[in-house]
Design an enzyme around this catalytic site. Structure first.
Site, mmCIF file in Angstrom:
data_model
loop_
_atom_site.group_PDB
_atom_site.id
_atom_site.type_symbol
_atom_site.label_atom_id
_atom_site.label_comp_id
_atom_site.label_asym_id
_atom_site.label_seq_id
_atom_site.Cartn_x
_atom_site.Cartn_y
_atom_site.Cartn_z
ATOM 1 N N TRP A 82 0.986 -1.219 0.101
ATOM 2 C CA TRP A 82 0.065 -0.054 -0.022
ATOM 3 C C TRP A 82 0.748 1.212 -0.014
ATOM 4 O O TRP A 82 1.619 1.436 0.932
ATOM 5 C CB TRP A 82 -0.987 0.249 1.126
ATOM 6 C CG TRP A 82 -2.199 -0.758 1.210
ATOM 7 C CD1 TRP A 82 -3.232 -0.686 2.339
ATOM 8 C CD2 TRP A 82 -2.652 -1.819 0.551
ATOM 9 N NE1 TRP A 82 -4.009 -1.498 2.157
ATOM 10 C CE2 TRP A 82 -3.777 -2.157 0.712
ATOM 11 C CE3 TRP A 82 -2.135 -2.147 -0.806
ATOM 12 C CZ2 TRP A 82 -4.637 -3.339 -0.008
ATOM 13 C CZ3 TRP A 82 -2.813 -3.049 -1.805
ATOM 14 C CH2 TRP A 82 -4.133 -3.479 -1.296
ATOM 15 N N ASN A 196 -6.642 0.012 -5.533
ATOM 16 C CA ASN A 196 -6.847 -1.352 -4.961
ATOM 17 C C ASN A 196 -8.270 -1.682 -5.374
ATOM 18 O O ASN A 196 -9.200 -1.049 -4.555
ATOM 19 C CB ASN A 196 -6.724 -1.600 -3.460
ATOM 20 C CG ASN A 196 -6.970 -2.799 -2.960
ATOM 21 O OD1 ASN A 196 -6.663 -3.888 -3.629
ATOM 22 N ND2 ASN A 196 -7.874 -3.113 -1.998
ATOM 23 N N GLU A 197 -8.656 -2.427 -5.841
ATOM 24 C CA GLU A 197 -10.073 -3.017 -6.381
ATOM 25 C C GLU A 197 -10.961 -1.762 -6.754
ATOM 26 O O GLU A 197 -12.214 -1.643 -6.106
ATOM 27 C CB GLU A 197 -10.524 -3.881 -5.078
ATOM 28 C CG GLU A 197 -9.604 -5.243 -4.923
ATOM 29 C CD GLU A 197 -10.175 -5.896 -3.865
ATOM 30 O OE1 GLU A 197 -9.710 -7.248 -4.088
ATOM 31 O OE2 GLU A 197 -10.904 -5.626 -3.073
ATOM 32 N N TYR A 271 -11.276 -14.482 -4.983
ATOM 33 C CA TYR A 271 -11.926 -14.883 -3.668
ATOM 34 C C TYR A 271 -13.270 -15.339 -3.877
ATOM 35 O O TYR A 271 -14.510 -14.469 -3.694
ATOM 36 C CB TYR A 271 -11.797 -13.419 -2.745
ATOM 37 C CG TYR A 271 -10.709 -12.708 -2.433
ATOM 38 C CD1 TYR A 271 -9.758 -13.555 -1.677
ATOM 39 C CD2 TYR A 271 -10.281 -11.845 -3.063
ATOM 40 C CE1 TYR A 271 -8.527 -12.943 -1.412
ATOM 41 C CE2 TYR A 271 -8.965 -11.159 -2.923
ATOM 42 C CZ TYR A 271 -8.347 -12.092 -1.941
ATOM 43 O OH TYR A 271 -6.978 -11.253 -1.625
ATOM 44 N N GLU A 305 -4.073 -11.047 -6.190
ATOM 45 C CA GLU A 305 -4.420 -11.468 -5.087
ATOM 46 C C GLU A 305 -5.534 -12.807 -5.270
ATOM 47 O O GLU A 305 -6.320 -12.927 -5.945
ATOM 48 C CB GLU A 305 -5.572 -10.303 -4.536
ATOM 49 C CG GLU A 305 -4.894 -9.163 -3.964
ATOM 50 C CD GLU A 305 -5.749 -8.386 -3.285
ATOM 51 O OE1 GLU A 305 -6.733 -8.758 -2.555
ATOM 52 O OE2 GLU A 305 -5.565 -7.266 -2.908
ATOM 53 N N TRP A 335 -2.362 -13.714 -1.292
ATOM 54 C CA TRP A 335 -2.701 -12.794 -0.189
ATOM 55 C C TRP A 335 -2.832 -13.535 0.923
ATOM 56 O O TRP A 335 -3.603 -14.765 1.271
ATOM 57 C CB TRP A 335 -3.988 -11.927 -0.430
ATOM 58 C CG TRP A 335 -4.646 -11.236 0.669
ATOM 59 C CD1 TRP A 335 -5.171 -11.439 1.697
ATOM 60 C CD2 TRP A 335 -4.224 -9.766 0.621
ATOM 61 N NE1 TRP A 335 -5.466 -10.290 2.568
ATOM 62 C CE2 TRP A 335 -4.902 -9.271 1.922
ATOM 63 C CE3 TRP A 335 -3.804 -8.997 -0.349
ATOM 64 C CZ2 TRP A 335 -4.742 -7.713 2.141
ATOM 65 C CZ3 TRP A 335 -3.737 -7.442 -0.032
ATOM 66 C CH2 TRP A 335 -4.333 -6.839 1.281
#
Length: 372
Positions: A82, A196-197, A271, A305, A335
């Site tokens: 990050w 991020n996303e 995910y 990820e 991740w």
């Protein structure tokens, strides 16, 4: 990764001075793409890596060194971190923060010992170990401020307002310029990442497409030598099973975004449980479908990820094998990285793979053997 359990780590030793700027290097020394592969230090192959969102928030240099030594010793080449830490109330207890949005005050980008100097140390330490960093500029989620921190200051509560607010985008680019200018000559930077996303629920896909086009172009103007990527989950893709992740409801069109000239490679996350999908066959099909799209676009893609909370070796091990053998997928980053530091064990959101654990053996050491 979205998780309300992601906690910053605190230690007691603080960096007290800025680090020297990296020396200029020939463009050929920077990571780049080579067809559907990445080239790092002159080698084009499949690479493995991991995520450590927390490493830039450590205040103990020795803890950074320990983490990176373990990553290097394991052969992991790419580390995603990050590059943001946004707050709406400036901390007073020595907590690391990178940018503040305090009502009634101008936004502040913190370049002090408890600010970007912490990221400085990570970059220099990675550079000395040959580890390549993906540095991300903002979070779609509220962990470490994210887009919500901007909107709390400038107004707005939904993501469409973040992408379309001129004041927000001006400050966002100001922050990007500050970070990029610090490390534009560093061989440690693998790529700059927009967010991020990023999502824009219910938006036309043109919102994120236009924003990604203009922002990536801006970054390339600041730094033409390093790669740039979006950081999205891979939503919006034809040829899938029609389930939620393949649809365009989050305002993301994976194939359309791949065509942006100033984005060097694509990203996808995995995910299944978070998306109400089964691990299999969904997981393997998701990787293969994206690899096919990446190959069609003649750009490498990164399984950036992925994680599950149980049966990690079997489930994630299969995904690694599928990714390794899928044309268009050039690397994967699990991740996330976990270890034990001076302040104790790093956070565990259920997906974390801890150094020297059983899962580490199967998903890092065995994976490296399979890569060859």
């Amino acid at each position: 990764m979205k998780s309300s359990t992601l906690l910053g780590l605190a230690a007691t030793i603080f960096a007290t001075s800025a680090l020297a700027a990296p020396t200029a290097r020939a463009a050929s020394s920077y990571p780049t793409t080579n067809g559907l592969k990445f080239t790092i230090d002159g080698t084009s192959k499949y690479f493995a890596g991991t995520n450590s969102y927390w490493i830039g928030f450590l205040t103990n240099d020795a803890d950074v060194d320990t983490s990176l030594d373990q990553i290097k010793a394991s052969g992991l080449k790419i580390l995603r971190v990050w590059g943001f830490n946004d707050v709406n109330t400036e901390p007073t207890d020595g907590t690391v923060w990178f940018q503040s949005f305090v009502t009634g005050k101008d936004p502040v980008i913190n370049t002090g010992f408890d600010g970007l100097q912490r990221l400085d140390y990570v970059v220099k330490a990675a550079e000395s170990r040959g580890i390549k960093l993906i540095i991300n500029f903002v979070n779609n989620w509220t962990d470490y401020g994210g887009m919500a921190a901007y909107m709390n200051y400038y107004g707005g509560s939904e993501n469409p307002e973040w992408y379309n607010n001129t004041s927000i985008q001006t400050q966002y680019k100001k922050y990007i310029k500050t970070v990029v200018s610090r490390y534009s000559n560093s061989s440690a930077v693998f790529a700059w990442e927009l967010a991020n996303e990023p999502r824009c629920n219910g938006c036309e896909t043109s919102v994120i497409y236009d924003w990604a086009s203009s922002t990536s172009k801006y970054i390339k103007e600041l730094d033409p030598n390093h790669m740039v990527t979006l950081g999205d989950e891979g939503f919006g893709l034809t040829g899938g099973d029609g389930s939620y992740p393949y649809t365009y409801g989050e305002g993301v069109d994976f194939e359309k975004n791949l065509k942006i000239e100033t984005l060097d490679f694509g990203t996808l996350h995995l995910y299944p449980s978070s998306w109400s999908q089964s691990n299999e066959p969904f997981g393997s099909e998701w990787i293969q479908a994206h690899g096919k799209a990446c190959a069609a676009a003649n750009k490498p893609c990164l399984l950036e990820e992925y994680g599950v909370s149980s049966d990690k070796c079997n489930v994630e091990g299969k995904w690694q094998t599928v990714a390794l053998n899928a044309s268009g997928i050039a690397a994967d980053l699990f991740w996330d990285f976990g270890t034990t530091l001076s302040s104790g064990q790093t956070s565990d959101d259920g997906n974390t793979i801890f150094y020297n654990s059983t899962q580490w053996t199967c998903l890092v050491e065995d994976h490296q053997t399979n890569i060859g």
